[in-house]
Design a protein around this motif. Structure first.
Motif, PDB file in Angstrom:
ATOM      1  N   ALA A   1       0.833  -1.209   0.000  1.00 37.39           N
ATOM      2  CA  ALA A   1       0.000   0.000   0.000  1.00 37.39           C
ATOM      3  C   ALA A   1       0.865   1.256   0.000  1.00 37.39           C
ATOM      4  O   ALA A   1       0.550   2.250  -0.683  1.00 37.39           O
ATOM      5  N   MET A   2       1.965   1.257   0.752  1.00 36.19           N
ATOM      6  CA  MET A   2       2.870   2.404   0.781  1.00 36.19           C
ATOM      7  C   MET A   2       3.556   2.606  -0.566  1.00 36.19           C
ATOM      8  O   MET A   2       3.729   3.737  -1.026  1.00 36.19           O
ATOM      9  N   ARG A   3       3.939   1.514  -1.203  1.00 39.47           N
ATOM     10  CA  ARG A   3       4.562   1.627  -2.520  1.00 39.47           C
ATOM     11  C   ARG A   3       3.598   2.279  -3.511  1.00 39.47           C
ATOM     12  O   ARG A   3       3.976   3.190  -4.264  1.00 39.47           O
ATOM     13  N   LYS A   4       2.363   1.799  -3.485  1.00 38.55           N
ATOM     14  CA  LYS A   4       1.369   2.371  -4.391  1.00 38.55           C
ATOM     15  C   LYS A   4       1.150   3.858  -4.119  1.00 38.55           C
ATOM     16  O   LYS A   4       1.073   4.682  -5.042  1.00 38.55           O
ATOM     17  N   LYS A   5       1.071   4.241  -2.825  1.00 36.60           N
ATOM     18  CA  LYS A   5       0.840   5.642  -2.473  1.00 36.60           C
ATOM     19  C   LYS A   5       2.029   6.511  -2.862  1.00 36.60           C
ATOM     20  O   LYS A   5       1.856   7.631  -3.371  1.00 36.60           O
ATOM     21  N   LEU A   6       3.230   6.054  -2.641  1.00 34.57           N
ATOM     22  CA  LEU A   6       4.422   6.814  -3.021  1.00 34.57           C
ATOM     23  C   LEU A   6       4.469   7.048  -4.528  1.00 34.57           C
ATOM     24  O   LEU A   6       4.848   8.133  -4.997  1.00 34.57           O
ATOM     25  N   GLU A   7       4.088   6.039  -5.283  1.00 30.39           N
ATOM     26  CA  GLU A   7       4.060   6.198  -6.738  1.00 30.39           C
ATOM     27  C   GLU A   7       2.994   7.202  -7.161  1.00 30.39           C
ATOM     28  O   GLU A   7       3.193   8.002  -8.084  1.00 30.39           O
ATOM     29  N   GLU A   8       1.842   7.183  -6.443  1.00 30.60           N
ATOM     30  CA  GLU A   8       0.797   8.167  -6.741  1.00 30.60           C
ATOM     31  C   GLU A   8       1.257   9.590  -6.443  1.00 30.60           C
ATOM     32  O   GLU A   8       0.856  10.545  -7.114  1.00 30.60           O
ATOM     33  N   LEU A   9       2.125   9.729  -5.429  1.00 30.91           N
ATOM     34  CA  LEU A   9       2.630  11.051  -5.043  1.00 30.91           C
ATOM     35  C   LEU A   9       3.821  11.492  -5.896  1.00 30.91           C
ATOM     36  O   LEU A   9       4.411  12.549  -5.639  1.00 30.91           O
ATOM     37  N   GLY A  10       4.183  10.693  -6.891  1.00 35.29           N
ATOM     38  CA  GLY A  10       5.212  11.103  -7.851  1.00 35.29           C
ATOM     39  C   GLY A  10       6.602  10.569  -7.602  1.00 35.29           C
ATOM     40  O   GLY A  10       7.541  10.967  -8.303  1.00 35.29           O
ATOM     41  N   SER A  11       6.798   9.691  -6.640  1.00 39.49           N
ATOM     42  CA  SER A  11       8.132   9.134  -6.402  1.00 39.49           C
ATOM     43  C   SER A  11       8.502   8.176  -7.538  1.00 39.49           C
ATOM     44  O   SER A  11       7.660   7.405  -8.025  1.00 39.49           O
ATOM     45  N   SER A  12       9.755   8.216  -7.966  1.00 39.36           N
ATOM     46  CA  SER A  12      10.233   7.294  -8.994  1.00 39.36           C
ATOM     47  C   SER A  12      10.365   5.897  -8.391  1.00 39.36           C
ATOM     48  O   SER A  12      10.459   5.751  -7.166  1.00 39.36           O
ATOM     49  N   PRO A  13      10.385   4.858  -9.238  1.00 41.05           N
ATOM     50  CA  PRO A  13      10.551   3.495  -8.715  1.00 41.05           C
ATOM     51  C   PRO A  13      11.817   3.353  -7.860  1.00 41.05           C
ATOM     52  O   PRO A  13      11.799   2.683  -6.828  1.00 41.05           O
ATOM     53  N   GLU A  14      12.932   3.985  -8.287  1.00 36.62           N
ATOM     54  CA  GLU A  14      14.186   3.894  -7.541  1.00 36.62           C
ATOM     55  C   GLU A  14      14.061   4.568  -6.173  1.00 36.62           C
ATOM     56  O   GLU A  14      14.522   4.052  -5.152  1.00 36.62           O
ATOM     57  N   GLU A  15      13.414   5.755  -6.151  1.00 37.75           N
ATOM     58  CA  GLU A  15      13.244   6.479  -4.897  1.00 37.75           C
ATOM     59  C   GLU A  15      12.302   5.733  -3.964  1.00 37.75           C
ATOM     60  O   GLU A  15      12.531   5.663  -2.747  1.00 37.75           O
ATOM     61  N   THR A  16      11.235   5.178  -4.525  1.00 36.93           N
ATOM     62  CA  THR A  16      10.297   4.391  -3.724  1.00 36.93           C
ATOM     63  C   THR A  16      11.003   3.199  -3.076  1.00 36.93           C
ATOM     64  O   THR A  16      10.832   2.922  -1.884  1.00 36.93           O
ATOM     65  N   LYS A  17      11.826   2.514  -3.864  1.00 37.55           N
ATOM     66  CA  LYS A  17      12.563   1.355  -3.349  1.00 37.55           C
ATOM     67  C   LYS A  17      13.498   1.770  -2.217  1.00 37.55           C
ATOM     68  O   LYS A  17      13.593   1.101  -1.190  1.00 37.55           O
ATOM     69  N   ARG A  18      14.174   2.927  -2.386  1.00 42.36           N
ATOM     70  CA  ARG A  18      15.101   3.408  -1.366  1.00 42.36           C
ATOM     71  C   ARG A  18      14.374   3.770  -0.078  1.00 42.36           C
ATOM     72  O   ARG A  18      14.799   3.423   1.026  1.00 42.36           O
ATOM     73  N   LEU A  19      13.237   4.471  -0.219  1.00 46.01           N
ATOM     74  CA  LEU A  19      12.479   4.902   0.954  1.00 46.01           C
ATOM     75  C   LEU A  19      11.952   3.700   1.751  1.00 46.01           C
ATOM     76  O   LEU A  19      12.026   3.671   2.972  1.00 46.01           O
ATOM     77  N   LEU A  20      11.433   2.710   1.046  1.00 38.30           N
ATOM     78  CA  LEU A  20      10.902   1.533   1.726  1.00 38.30           C
ATOM     79  C   LEU A  20      12.006   0.709   2.391  1.00 38.30           C
ATOM     80  O   LEU A  20      11.802   0.100   3.441  1.00 38.30           O
TER      81      LEU A  20
END
Length: 533
Positions: free
Chosen positions: A165-184
């Protein structure tokens, strides 16, 4: 008179009961020495291998059987599965070790306190009640641990769903796949990320709470231990039952082996066995020092029933040199010696003094000898000869060294193998001194070759699931040969013992399966040679 006390011109034959028998490492060694072995093993894959090898086996949990079921067994052997009893730090390994030692002490106390009791039945009742209390305590812990594991599984599932759910929300907020992976990847129980988005903030908090719950459950599981705590106590209880239960006859000898971390357990076992009238010895054994083409350390407990003697058993004498990385192994002086087993001197043992230890055995030598034997018996193999010829090679381990996963351990063909583990099939075989895989399917050891590096015969019929794990968990038969001969044949002089070992090694290398047998179950106890029913 006990077998082990008899004077005899030829070695006595024993009926051996092997607990946690695995695919048959000790069994095949015992067979070539002329003994009869029955194993108890729960793993279906190992039982399938044992069946094809013709090994007599009761398939099932050792805890469902009792020493009283097998009154005609004269020797008890085994290697109970156990957790790593790490003594460093204050983790689960240390607590598990302390638990086991505490249980052994309770058993030892009651055995010692009842040693001179005038009424054997009353003494046995006290001993049995102590064991029942231990058994019930372990059973309660096992049930509670099962409930905690189920709760842990549910938390892990919820945690996975929150992460998605967090991955999906981060992507909706404009985070790139690489940034999303790093944040998680940065999310930890002690440090969660914050966001101006209310829904993401809520998800982050819930994820952090789940991480906290998960850590608490892990700690609880460590406190409870697992079923292996009870399993490692089983051989001791079987020994006590046969020694102190009225009407029972004590085992004439006991041999147990496991990883080095179990030595503390074996030392406490030895104290109990000493009270019961056994001479004992514990020994750290380097497998390459006993002719195994592999560096591996094992902790071994040996005991022989000799009431009245207080001195320890002698240590098993090493037959080969220890391997030191970088040491070279000289090639045989003559070409004809390249095709013989450089494992023992084959001259007449009675015409010469005791020889110095041989050099350790290399992977190349072990595989070459096994291939020669296999070619001589090629008619027994339905397909091609299972041991292949290779040019000079290097084995690149699946494991890193020095705590660095990328720094893979390496061993050249003219050295013993590193420890054979359940991941042996992942080791790469490359041209010596390179990272270039050998071609034609030679870039991995097949089952037969991995077995040979454990000193199983090339013809050993591996079967069932996860064969690499079976091989990695097995007792090296060559090591078992040395220990069995040492404990069960004490009356042989050193030259007779050496000749006996030479002969047994030749038989082990040339061993062939002769029949397939069906694993037995509880219902097959009646009529079995060890049961007397």
């Amino acid at each position: 008179m006990s077998h082990v006390e008899m004077q005899h011109s030829s070695p006595a034959k024993f009926r051996i009961l092997d607990l946690f028998a695995g695919p048959g490492g000790l069994d095949v060694a015992a067979h070539v020495l002329g003994h009869e072995v029955t194993g108890i093993e729960w793993d279906a894959g190992a039982c399938a291998t044992r069946a094809k090898a013709g090994m007599d086996t009761f398939q099932g949990d050792v805890r469902r059987y009792r020493a009283a079921f097998f009154p005609h067994a004269q020797v008890l052997t085994g290697g109970p599965p156990c957790q790593t009893f790490t003594v460093a730090g204050h983790g689960a390994g240390r607590r598990a070790l302390e638990d086991v030692l505490r249980y052994i002490d309770r058993l030892h106390t009651v055995v010692r306190d009842t040693a001179d009791a005038p009424d054997p039945l009353s003494a046995w009742t006290q001993i049995f009640r102590t064991w029942r209390k231990i058994h019930e305590e372990l059973r309660r812990k096992e049930i509670e641990a099962g409930a905690v594991k189920a709760e842990k599984c549910a938390v892990e599932q919820s945690r996975t769903e929150k992460r998605k759910a967090m991955r999906k929300k981060l992507e909706e907020l404009g985070s790139s796949p690489e940034e999303t992976k790093r944040l998680l990847k940065e999310l930890k129980p002690s440090r969660t990320l914050e966001s101006q988005d209310a829904e993401l903030t809520r998800l982050l908090k819930e994820f952090g709470d789940l991480d906290g719950e998960l850590e608490k459950l892990k700690v609880r599981l460590e406190e409870l231990g697992d079923e292996r705590t009870g399993l490692v106590l089983q051989p001791l209880w079987w020994i006590i039952e046969r020694s102190r239960r009225p009407g029972a006859t004590a085992y004439e000898a006991v041999i147990l082996e496991q990883v080095p971390a179990v030595m503390r357990v074996w030392e406490e076992y030895a104290a109990v066995l000493h009270t019961l009238g056994y001479r004992t010895a514990t020994q750290f054994m380097h497998t390459e020092a006993f002719g195994v083409p592999q560096t591996r350390r094992r902790a071994v407990l040996m005991a022989r029933l000799e009431p009245g003697r207080r001195d320890p058993l002698p240590q098993v004498e090493e037959t080969h040199e220890l391997y030191h990385r970088g040491a070279s192994r000289p090639e045989p002086a003559k070409a004809d010696k390249a095709d013989t087993l450089p494992l023992e001197n084959t001259e007449n043992a009675n015409d010469r003094p005791r020889k110095k230890p041989d050099k350790w055995v290399s992977m190349e030598t072990a595989l070459r000898v096994a291939r020669k034997i296999a070619l001589e018996n090629a008619r027994h193999f339905p397909d091609e000869v299972p041991v292949r010829s290779r040019p000079p090679f290097t084995v690149v381990s699946n494991y890193g060294t020095g705590g660095v996963p990328e720094a893979r351990g390496r061993r050249d063909h003219d050295a013993p193998s590193a420890t054979i583990t359940g991941k042996v099939s992942r080791n790469r075989v490359v041209h010596k001194g390179t990272d270039e895989d050998l071609p034609g399917g030679l870039d991995r050891f097949n089952h037969a070759e991995a077995g040979v590096l454990q000193t199983f015969p090339a013809a050993y019929p591996w079967d069932g699931n996860d064969v690499p794990q079976q091989i990695g968990n097995a007792v090296p038969p060559r090591l078992a040969l040395n220990v069995l001969r040492h404990v069960l044949e004490p009356d042989l002089d050193e030259h007779e013992a050496e000749a006996r070992l030479d002969e047994s090694v030749r038989k082990l290398v040339a061993w062939q399966p002769r029949r397939t047998v069906k694993p037995l179950c509880h219902g097959d106890l009646k009529g079995h040679p060890l049961t007397g029913r």
